[in-house]
Design an enzyme around this catalytic site. Structure first.
Site, short mmCIF file in Angstrom:
data_model
loop_
_atom_site.label_atom_id
_atom_site.label_comp_id
_atom_site.label_asym_id
_atom_site.label_seq_id
_atom_site.Cartn_x
_atom_site.Cartn_y
_atom_site.Cartn_z
N LYS A 81 -5.42 23.68 -83.44
CA LYS A 81 -6.00 22.63 -82.59
C LYS A 81 -5.53 22.84 -81.16
CE LYS A 81 -8.78 19.18 -82.98
NZ LYS A 81 -9.83 18.96 -84.01
N ASP A 130 -14.23 19.28 -79.53
CA ASP A 130 -13.74 18.05 -80.16
C ASP A 130 -14.06 16.95 -79.14
OD1 ASP A 130 -11.91 17.31 -82.66
OD2 ASP A 130 -11.19 16.08 -81.02
N1 GLU Z 1 -13.11 19.57 -83.82
C1 GLU Z 1 -13.79 19.71 -85.08
C2 GLU Z 1 -12.88 19.27 -86.22
O1 GLU Z 1 -12.10 18.36 -86.04
C3 GLU Z 1 -14.42 21.08 -85.25
C4 GLU Z 1 -13.48 22.24 -85.20
C5 GLU Z 1 -14.17 23.61 -85.20
O2 GLU Z 1 -15.40 23.66 -85.30
O3 GLU Z 1 -13.45 24.58 -85.10
O4 GLU Z 1 -12.93 19.75 -87.31
#
Ligand code: GLU
Length: 450
Positions: free
Chosen positions: A125, A165
């Site tokens: 993240k 996100d």
């Molecule tokens: N931010 C999204 C999540 O919480 C997508 C993450 C992604 O596609 O890598 O899963």
């Protein structure tokens, strides 16, 4: 002291003042107890101690110039949490609340979510405490460029693949992708959530919201129920909420709310998606303007919410879809939902329900789909984008959507089967955590100590 108690006490000593991270770790570890009673190998290999410690954390300065020529500074983060199952994968969040605790909770959740998809993606993240809301398009571009100017050296198509996100959509991904390409000279699938015109996957934008509704459909089906005519409350007004609302409408349900940080709309006729999209996808207008087009609807500002509660959850409904942010639904909200007859909660956001709210849902034996299972459709489709990039192909919307459906069905089945295996058939929290954990932990054991 039990294995878990030992790990908790070590964890608390080493991670003080990190409320969201502590909450996420407790939520997962507490449900793993029955697994450790059955299997000793995880304790023998110190898997918990290893899994809660990120493989790598990168914290960096992001300096950029605002429209007045003043140099501004933010803090950037990327946490590469676990690579047992594949390259690091997870979104980037730009929001003033981004902190080490928030990034760690999101990264930790991502490990198990990504494992549940059954695909080859590790957990990561990233983000920054940057508020895109009051910034001009030029400022957003310069910020994204500055962010990647540091991060580029840590990422790559087979190393770490960020995505969007909260506060990061395809516009921001475009600026980051452009900067990565300029610095490295490589046109590669280093980011997902790109626009389909230049390497993105069709249906990626819709995937989290659609997936969250597909997951709800499976929960309903297991009790011989369906979506038709169900009154739904949805929080949020971003991508996840918008495409949750769209899919619900396609399936004959009636989503009657949406919300942002300033207030919420209740439209008993069902939210008009075109209006919502026109307000949110451009200038991020106040939802209050919705009333201009639909005078029958009601707008409630945050200042009028009942004490310590989120007004959205006070609207009577059959099904609830928290699609905004962490801890947006507390014990009081959960009590209100249950008292009003709500019998399903499917989480489009990450950790939207507080631990007390989750406990109330589980005790009431309603259908409850935790975020790491119900919202995994977004990251799963990101992996489909990586697959398309690696093979230099572009699949049709229908191809991607039908794969997404299968993935969500598979996630539901894994969670339900695992919950049954451990004697708690209704408990998809336990099912999701154990199923996700086992996949990562077994891979770690097989890959030797690291
Ligand atoms: N931010 C999204 C999540 O919480 C997508 C993450 C992604 O596609 O890598 O899963």
């Amino acid at each position: 002291m039990s294995y878990l108690d030992n790990v908790f006490s070590h964890f608390h000593q080493h991670n003080p003042h990190q409320p969201e991270f502590t909450q996420a770790v407790h939520e997962v570890l507490e449900t793993l107890a029955p697994l450790f009673e059955r299997e000793s190998k995880y304790e023998e290999h110190s898997i918990l101690e290893r899994i809660i410690e990120p493989e790598r954390q990168i914290v960096f300065r992001v300096a950029w110039t605002d429209d007045t020529g003043k140099v501004r500074v933010n803090r950037g983060f990327r946490i590469q949490y676990n690579s047992a199952l594949g390259p690091y994968k997870g979104g980037i969040r730009f929001h003033p609340t981004v902190s080490p605790s928030v990034i760690k909770f999101l990264g930790f959740e991502q490990i198990f979510k990504n494992a549940l998809t059954g695909l080859s993606i590790g957990g990561a993240k990233g983000g920054a405490d940057f508020d895109p809301k009051d910034k001009s398009p030029g400022e957003v571009m310069r910020f994204c460029q500055a962010y990647i100017t540091e991060l580029y050296r840590h990422i790559g198509a087979t190393v770490d693949v960020p995505a969007g996100d909260i506060g990061v959509g395809s516009r921001e991904i475009g600026y980051m992708f452009g900067q990565y390409k300029r610095i490295t000279g490589r046109y590669e699938g280093v980011l997902t959530g790109k626009r389909p015109l230049w390497g993105g996957s069709l249906a990626r934008t819709e995937a989290t919201g659609y997936g969250c509704v597909y997951f709800a459909q499976h929960m309903l089906k297991a009790r011989n129920r369906d979506m038709e005519g169900r009154i739904c409350v949805v929080s949020g007004a971003g991508n996840v909420a918008i495409y949750t609302i769209e899919k619900l409408q396609q399936l004959g349900a009636i989503p009657v709310t949406c919300s942002d940080s300033r207030g919420f709309i209740y439209d008993k006729h069902g939210i008009n998606l075109q209006t919502l999209q026109s307000l949110k996808e451009g200038a991020n207008e106040s939802l209050e303007l919705y009333l201009k087009y639909h005078p029958d609807a009601v707008y409630t500002p945050v200042s009028d919410y009942p004490d310590g509660q989120n007004g959205v959850w006070s609207v009577p409904c059959d099904l609830a879809f928290p699609c905004a942010t962490q801890n947006e639904l507390n014990a009081k909200d959960a009590q209100t939902l249950l008292a009003n007859g709500c019998f399903l909660v499917s989480e489009g956001a990450n950790m939207p329900s507080t631990p007390e709210a989750v406990e109330l849902f589980l005790n009431a034996k309603i259908l409850y789909g935790p975020g790491k299972a119900a919202n995994a459709g977004g990251v799963a489709t990101s992996q489909l984008e990586m697959a398309q990039n690696a093979s230099m192909q572009q699949w049709s919307f229908e191809q991607v959507d039908s794969r997404l459906k299968l993935i969500m069905e598979n996630i539901y089945r894994q969670c339900a089967h695992t919950a049954e295996e451990f004697g708690e058939p209704n408990n998809l929290v336990l099912g999701a955590n154990i199923a996700g954990f086992r996949r990562v932990a077994d891979a770690m054991i097989e890959q030797g100590v690291y």
